[in-house]
Design a protein around this motif. Structure first.
Motif, PDB file in Angstrom:
ATOM      1  N   SER A 197       0.830  -1.209   0.000  1.00  0.00           N
ATOM      2  CA  SER A 197       0.000   0.000   0.000  1.00  0.00           C
ATOM      3  C   SER A 197       0.861   1.253   0.000  1.00  0.00           C
ATOM      4  O   SER A 197       0.564   2.232  -0.704  1.00  0.00           O
ATOM      5  CB  SER A 197      -0.935   0.001   1.206  1.00  0.00           C
ATOM      6  OG  SER A 197      -1.769  -1.140   1.197  1.00  0.00           O
ATOM      7  N   LEU A 198       1.925   1.248   0.776  1.00  0.00           N
ATOM      8  CA  LEU A 198       2.825   2.411   0.801  1.00  0.00           C
ATOM      9  C   LEU A 198       3.547   2.571  -0.530  1.00  0.00           C
ATOM     10  O   LEU A 198       3.791   3.697  -0.983  1.00  0.00           O
ATOM     11  CB  LEU A 198       3.818   2.283   1.951  1.00  0.00           C
ATOM     12  CG  LEU A 198       3.225   2.477   3.350  1.00  0.00           C
ATOM     13  CD1 LEU A 198       4.233   2.079   4.421  1.00  0.00           C
ATOM     14  CD2 LEU A 198       2.792   3.932   3.556  1.00  0.00           C
ATOM     15  N   ARG A 199       3.886   1.465  -1.156  1.00  0.00           N
ATOM     16  CA  ARG A 199       4.478   1.562  -2.498  1.00  0.00           C
ATOM     17  C   ARG A 199       3.444   2.108  -3.478  1.00  0.00           C
ATOM     18  O   ARG A 199       3.764   2.938  -4.338  1.00  0.00           O
ATOM     19  CB  ARG A 199       4.974   0.191  -2.955  1.00  0.00           C
ATOM     20  CG  ARG A 199       6.254  -0.284  -2.278  1.00  0.00           C
ATOM     21  CD  ARG A 199       6.769  -1.564  -2.917  1.00  0.00           C
ATOM     22  NE  ARG A 199       7.956  -2.065  -2.243  1.00  0.00           N
ATOM     23  CZ  ARG A 199       9.202  -1.622  -2.480  1.00  0.00           C
ATOM     24  NH1 ARG A 199       9.401  -0.683  -3.386  1.00  0.00           N
ATOM     25  NH2 ARG A 199      10.225  -2.143  -1.825  1.00  0.00           N
ATOM     26  N   GLY A 200       2.219   1.633  -3.355  1.00  0.00           N
ATOM     27  CA  GLY A 200       1.163   2.107  -4.235  1.00  0.00           C
ATOM     28  C   GLY A 200       0.894   3.590  -4.073  1.00  0.00           C
ATOM     29  O   GLY A 200       0.470   4.264  -5.019  1.00  0.00           O
ATOM     30  N   ALA A 201       1.150   4.119  -2.878  1.00  0.00           N
ATOM     31  CA  ALA A 201       0.970   5.545  -2.601  1.00  0.00           C
ATOM     32  C   ALA A 201       2.262   6.334  -2.792  1.00  0.00           C
ATOM     33  O   ALA A 201       2.332   7.509  -2.389  1.00  0.00           O
ATOM     34  CB  ALA A 201       0.442   5.736  -1.185  1.00  0.00           C
ATOM     35  N   ALA A 202       3.276   5.707  -3.385  1.00  0.00           N
ATOM     36  CA  ALA A 202       4.567   6.362  -3.658  1.00  0.00           C
ATOM     37  C   ALA A 202       5.190   6.940  -2.389  1.00  0.00           C
ATOM     38  O   ALA A 202       5.775   8.023  -2.396  1.00  0.00           O
ATOM     39  CB  ALA A 202       4.392   7.442  -4.714  1.00  0.00           C
ATOM     40  N   ALA A 228      -2.616   5.591   1.053  1.00  0.00           N
ATOM     41  CA  ALA A 228      -2.172   4.218   1.319  1.00  0.00           C
ATOM     42  C   ALA A 228      -3.174   3.492   2.211  1.00  0.00           C
ATOM     43  O   ALA A 228      -3.499   2.314   1.985  1.00  0.00           O
ATOM     44  CB  ALA A 228      -0.786   4.229   1.966  1.00  0.00           C
ATOM     45  N   ARG A 229      -3.675   4.179   3.210  1.00  0.00           N
ATOM     46  CA  ARG A 229      -4.681   3.587   4.108  1.00  0.00           C
ATOM     47  C   ARG A 229      -5.952   3.247   3.347  1.00  0.00           C
ATOM     48  O   ARG A 229      -6.581   2.209   3.579  1.00  0.00           O
ATOM     49  CB  ARG A 229      -4.979   4.575   5.247  1.00  0.00           C
ATOM     50  CG  ARG A 229      -5.894   4.044   6.325  1.00  0.00           C
ATOM     51  CD  ARG A 229      -6.026   5.070   7.435  1.00  0.00           C
ATOM     52  NE  ARG A 229      -6.723   6.269   6.991  1.00  0.00           N
ATOM     53  CZ  ARG A 229      -6.649   7.446   7.607  1.00  0.00           C
ATOM     54  NH1 ARG A 229      -5.895   7.586   8.681  1.00  0.00           N
ATOM     55  NH2 ARG A 229      -7.322   8.477   7.143  1.00  0.00           N
ATOM     56  N   ALA A 230      -6.331   4.128   2.395  1.00  0.00           N
ATOM     57  CA  ALA A 230      -7.561   3.900   1.628  1.00  0.00           C
ATOM     58  C   ALA A 230      -7.445   2.695   0.706  1.00  0.00           C
ATOM     59  O   ALA A 230      -8.422   1.963   0.508  1.00  0.00           O
ATOM     60  CB  ALA A 230      -7.910   5.151   0.817  1.00  0.00           C
ATOM     61  N   ILE A 231      -6.271   2.473   0.120  1.00  0.00           N
ATOM     62  CA  ILE A 231      -6.133   1.381  -0.853  1.00  0.00           C
ATOM     63  C   ILE A 231      -5.727   0.065  -0.199  1.00  0.00           C
ATOM     64  O   ILE A 231      -5.730  -0.977  -0.870  1.00  0.00           O
ATOM     65  CB  ILE A 231      -5.140   1.739  -1.974  1.00  0.00           C
ATOM     66  CG1 ILE A 231      -3.723   1.915  -1.433  1.00  0.00           C
ATOM     67  CG2 ILE A 231      -5.597   2.985  -2.719  1.00  0.00           C
ATOM     68  CD1 ILE A 231      -2.686   2.205  -2.517  1.00  0.00           C
ATOM     69  N   ALA A 232      -5.414   0.090   1.101  1.00  0.00           N
ATOM     70  CA  ALA A 232      -4.973  -1.137   1.780  1.00  0.00           C
ATOM     71  C   ALA A 232      -6.056  -2.206   1.788  1.00  0.00           C
ATOM     72  O   ALA A 232      -5.753  -3.409   1.772  1.00  0.00           O
ATOM     73  CB  ALA A 232      -4.528  -0.822   3.208  1.00  0.00           C
ATOM     74  N   THR A 233      -7.313  -1.794   1.814  1.00  0.00           N
ATOM     75  CA  THR A 233      -8.423  -2.758   1.835  1.00  0.00           C
ATOM     76  C   THR A 233      -8.845  -3.185   0.430  1.00  0.00           C
ATOM     77  O   THR A 233      -9.857  -3.862   0.271  1.00  0.00           O
ATOM     78  CB  THR A 233      -9.640  -2.174   2.570  1.00  0.00           C
ATOM     79  OG1 THR A 233     -10.011  -0.942   1.948  1.00  0.00           O
ATOM     80  CG2 THR A 233      -9.316  -1.924   4.039  1.00  0.00           C
ATOM     81  N   GLU A 234      -8.068  -2.762  -0.583  1.00  0.00           N
ATOM     82  CA  GLU A 234      -8.317  -3.118  -1.980  1.00  0.00           C
ATOM     83  C   GLU A 234      -9.733  -2.754  -2.428  1.00  0.00           C
ATOM     84  O   GLU A 234     -10.531  -3.602  -2.825  1.00  0.00           O
ATOM     85  CB  GLU A 234      -8.050  -4.609  -2.226  1.00  0.00           C
ATOM     86  CG  GLU A 234      -6.599  -4.993  -2.017  1.00  0.00           C
ATOM     87  CD  GLU A 234      -6.316  -6.412  -2.499  1.00  0.00           C
ATOM     88  OE1 GLU A 234      -7.060  -7.333  -2.111  1.00  0.00           O
ATOM     89  OE2 GLU A 234      -5.368  -6.567  -3.274  1.00  0.00           O
ATOM     90  N   PRO A 235     -10.057  -1.473  -2.383  1.00  0.00           N
ATOM     91  CA  PRO A 235     -11.384  -1.051  -2.843  1.00  0.00           C
ATOM     92  C   PRO A 235     -11.474  -1.094  -4.361  1.00  0.00           C
ATOM     93  O   PRO A 235     -10.463  -1.232  -5.054  1.00  0.00           O
ATOM     94  CB  PRO A 235     -11.469   0.394  -2.329  1.00  0.00           C
ATOM     95  CG  PRO A 235     -10.044   0.864  -2.376  1.00  0.00           C
ATOM     96  CD  PRO A 235      -9.218  -0.337  -1.973  1.00  0.00           C
ATOM     97  N   ASP A 236     -12.681  -0.963  -4.876  1.00  0.00           N
ATOM     98  CA  ASP A 236     -12.890  -0.781  -6.311  1.00  0.00           C
ATOM     99  C   ASP A 236     -12.651   0.664  -6.714  1.00  0.00           C
ATOM    100  O   ASP A 236     -12.186   0.952  -7.807  1.00  0.00           O
ATOM    101  CB  ASP A 236     -14.331  -1.133  -6.696  1.00  0.00           C
ATOM    102  CG  ASP A 236     -14.550  -2.626  -6.821  1.00  0.00           C
ATOM    103  OD1 ASP A 236     -13.567  -3.352  -6.945  1.00  0.00           O
ATOM    104  OD2 ASP A 236     -15.719  -3.046  -6.799  1.00  0.00           O
ATOM    105  N   VAL A 237     -13.047   1.566  -5.805  1.00  0.00           N
ATOM    106  CA  VAL A 237     -13.095   2.998  -6.119  1.00  0.00           C
ATOM    107  C   VAL A 237     -12.398   3.772  -5.012  1.00  0.00           C
ATOM    108  O   VAL A 237     -12.502   3.420  -3.834  1.00  0.00           O
ATOM    109  CB  VAL A 237     -14.561   3.488  -6.218  1.00  0.00           C
ATOM    110  CG1 VAL A 237     -14.627   4.967  -6.581  1.00  0.00           C
ATOM    111  CG2 VAL A 237     -15.351   2.649  -7.215  1.00  0.00           C
ATOM    112  N   VAL A 238     -11.692   4.850  -5.397  1.00  0.00           N
ATOM    113  CA  VAL A 238     -11.160   5.794  -4.427  1.00  0.00           C
ATOM    114  C   VAL A 238     -11.747   7.164  -4.747  1.00  0.00           C
ATOM    115  O   VAL A 238     -11.551   7.700  -5.842  1.00  0.00           O
ATOM    116  CB  VAL A 238      -9.623   5.866  -4.460  1.00  0.00           C
ATOM    117  CG1 VAL A 238      -9.119   6.871  -3.424  1.00  0.00           C
ATOM    118  CG2 VAL A 238      -9.011   4.495  -4.188  1.00  0.00           C
ATOM    119  N   LEU A 239     -12.505   7.710  -3.799  1.00  0.00           N
ATOM    120  CA  LEU A 239     -13.067   9.048  -3.919  1.00  0.00           C
ATOM    121  C   LEU A 239     -12.096  10.034  -3.268  1.00  0.00           C
ATOM    122  O   LEU A 239     -11.548   9.755  -2.206  1.00  0.00           O
ATOM    123  CB  LEU A 239     -14.420   9.126  -3.206  1.00  0.00           C
ATOM    124  CG  LEU A 239     -15.457   8.064  -3.570  1.00  0.00           C
ATOM    125  CD1 LEU A 239     -16.692   8.216  -2.675  1.00  0.00           C
ATOM    126  CD2 LEU A 239     -15.844   8.148  -5.044  1.00  0.00           C
TER     127      LEU A 239
END
Length: 320
Positions: free
Chosen positions: A187-192, A219-230
């Motif tokens: 997740s931290l890598r995904g958030a650069a 990073a916290r938002a994408i850690a749960t592998e959502p479909d969408v990020v608002l």
């Protein structure tokens, strides 16, 4: 886990599909029929002025959200009215418009955060993967797991960097099924952000700079592998360098997630978004402002060849 299924009858994205859902061919066929009937209805609605703001170019591809005659109220006050649009999957859609036109109100409908406001209620339909998000069988908590949110002001928890990212996994009860260390790093890598914090994961998240804090929240938002990020004005409180980092990150995230972003920065909308929705506001007799969707379409068209005069005036800086 005692959580009701969010979408018990439709095929989900690759992150949430199960073998049973893949094999349910009859259900999928029924849904395709329903989808075609819905498309037919929308085609006949094309001459209705209430539906003129829907992009019907056929270029959207697969859509993840669809609104039909959506009206948002706080008590008796109509905050946003007559919203009809489709938001494409794995694209970046920007909401632009002057203050008070309902952009933030609308984006909070997409993951049911407005449910926390007692006076809020909604008319019309908001579909996610062709199921009404406000149906009686839908669990709002599960909605918020699949549709994450990043706010205007960075809001890391007063916890370590590691625990900020791991928080969502723990509260959803998934920690027994995953390697937390792996999720945190990914997740931290995904958030650069990984290279900047990998040696201080135990430090308090509040010790980071503003731009780093916002990327930590992503990073916290994408850690749960959502479909969408608002994202509700995710860079409005950041310096120009941090803003560019967040914008680069948004483009990268669109390879994996659908992104919907509210922004007052029209240059930012042109830099990062694939589609743009322009909202305006109309004064009410009570002295308030009621928002409405003026136009929705590809960002290049909205900024270079808008169909509506109000859109042209706004993007050219004549008001706003």
């Amino acid at each position: 886990m005692g959580v009701r299924a969010l979408l018990p009858t439709i095929e989900l994205s690759r992150r949430t599909m199960t073998p049973d859902s893949r094999s349910n061919q009859s259900t999928d066929q029924d849904q395709n029929t329903d989808r075609q009937q819905s498309n037919d209805r929308q085609h006949h609605q094309g001459d209705d002025p209430r539906h003129r703001n829907v992009d019907r170019s056929g270029d959207l591809g697969e859509t993840i959200f669809r609104t039909e005659d959506l009206n948002v109220y706080y008590g008796d006050f109509l905050a946003v009215r007559d919203v009809n649009m489709e938001i494409p999957t794995r694209k970046i859609t920007a909401f632009i418009g002057p203050s008070g036109c309902g952009k933030s109100t609308l984006i909070r409908c997409f993951n049911r955060l407005n449910d926390l406001i007692e006076s809020f209620h909604l008319e019309g339909c908001l579909y996610y993967h062709d199921q009404n998000l406000y149906g009686d069988e839908v669990d709002p908590v599960e909605v918020r797991r699949r549709i994450g949110m990043v706010f205007q002001q960075p809001n890391p928890f007063p916890k370590s960097i590691y625990n900020n990212v791991a928080y969502g996994i723990r509260v959803t009860g998934k920690k027994k099924d995953v390697d937390l260390d792996e999720v945190v790093e990914k997740s931290l890598r995904g958030a650069a952000l990984w290279d900047e914090v990998k040696d201080k994961l135990g430090d308090n998240g509040l010790s980071l700079s503003g731009g780093q804090q916002q990327r930590l929240c992503i990073a916290r938002a994408i850690a749960t592998e959502p479909d969408v990020v608002l994202m509700d004005e995710p860079a409005s409180s950041l310096d120009p360098i941090s803003t560019l980092k967040v914008e680069d990150l948004i483009r990268d995230l669109a390879e994996e997630y659908t992104i919907v972003i509210v922004t007052h920065n029209m240059q930012q909308a042109t830099r990062v978004s694939d589609y743009t929705a322009f909202f305006n506001a109309q004064p009410t007799e009570e002295g308030k402002r009621s928002g409405y969707l003026v136009e929705f379409g590809p960002t290049e068209q909205i900024f270079n060849d808008p169909k509506e005069e109000a859109t042209k005036n706004y993007v050219s800086g004549q008001f706003g």
